[in-house]
Design an enzyme around this catalytic site. Structure first.
Site, PDB file in Angstrom:
ATOM      1  N   GLU A   1       4.995   3.157  -2.536  1.00  0.00           N
ATOM      2  CA  GLU A   1       3.680   3.401  -3.126  1.00  0.00           C
ATOM      3  C   GLU A   1       3.611   2.673  -4.457  1.00  0.00           C
ATOM      4  O   GLU A   1       4.645   2.437  -5.095  1.00  0.00           O
ATOM      5  CB  GLU A   1       3.469   4.918  -3.302  1.00  0.00           C
TER       6      GLU A   1
ATOM      7  N   CYS B   1      -0.622   5.094   3.081  1.00  0.00           N
ATOM      8  CA  CYS B   1       0.768   4.698   3.338  1.00  0.00           C
ATOM      9  C   CYS B   1       0.683   3.354   4.036  1.00  0.00           C
ATOM     10  O   CYS B   1       0.285   3.276   5.194  1.00  0.00           O
ATOM     11  CB  CYS B   1       1.484   5.731   4.208  1.00  0.00           C
TER      12      CYS B   1
END
Length: 227
Positions: free
Chosen positions: A108, A2
């Site tokens: 993402e 992340c």
């Protein structure tokens, strides 16, 4: 992994959602649609002396108290849930310095035939998301104190698995108290919280590749595009 997030919600809303008492200081945090490692974010911690939660600005990229250099934080923006209680950089923070990292969504990148396509991932109802985090106090050789944090990652749910092989550990409100240390918990209870968030309670959409450049930071970054 992340490595990018958005937090554009107002600080007063964050305090309300996370039950931060009104008299606690409100950090000066401008909306950001492209938060990146080394940036500072308002992070929720439990002040055991006062018996209440606080919202404080911490730098993204955990620097263990024993590190010699602030740059160690680049390697510690994320902490894998698996084995976290034994890793030198994280084990002490896991025991006694856990936090919640509020975000509106994270990003993402999905590998495609033509390159990488960024996606925004959020809760289905678009409410604030609480990522499980760890924090540390680090003192520089010059004597300056720096507070840093890492976001814990876990195996992906079905939605995130389409994009990446990891996802941040998202905690539901009923888990916040235990994670923050407001009530006692053993390592197994804590690790049981670090599981993939239900796919059916999340949503994702493709966004502009502009999010890949940290200099781009405006609301258009989260507008859906054709994938």
């Amino acid at each position: 992994m992340c490595g990018r997030a958005r937090l554009s919600s107002d600080v007063s809303e964050i305090k309300l959602v996370f039950s931060i008492p009104p008299h606690r200081p409100s950090p000066n945090f401008p909306p950001s649609w492209n938060v990146a490692p080394t940036d500072s974010l308002p992070v929720v911690r439990y002040d055991s002396k006062a018996g209440e939660r606080s919202l404080d600005m911490l730098r993204w990229g955990l620097v263990p108290f024993w590190a010699k250099d602030l740059n160690v934080g680049f390697a510690n923006i994320n902490a894998k849930a698996e084995g976290i209680e034994n890793r030198p950089a994280f084990r002490e923070a896991f025991q006694r310095r856990r936090c919640l990292v509020p975000v509106d969504n994270f990003y993402e990148w999905k590998k495609t035939a033509t390159g990488k396509q960024p996606y925004a991932i959020a809760l289905s109802d678009r409410r604030l998301m609480a990522l499980a985090g760890l924090w540390e106090n680090w003192r520089s050789p010059a004597g300056e104190w720096v507070r840093t944090f890492a976001i814990i990652t876990t195996a992906p749910n079905e939605l995130c698995a389409e994009l990446h092989n990891r996802m941040p550990a998202v905690l539901k409100p009923e888990a916040w108290s235990l994670w923050l240390g407001e009530e006692p918990a053993d390592p197994d209870e804590l690790k049981a919280l670090l599981t993939p968030f239900p796919s059916e309670e999340m949503t994702c959409w493709p966004v502009s590749s502009r999010v890949g450049n940290v200099r781009n930071n405006d609301a258009s970054l989260i507008e859906p595009i054709a994938a």
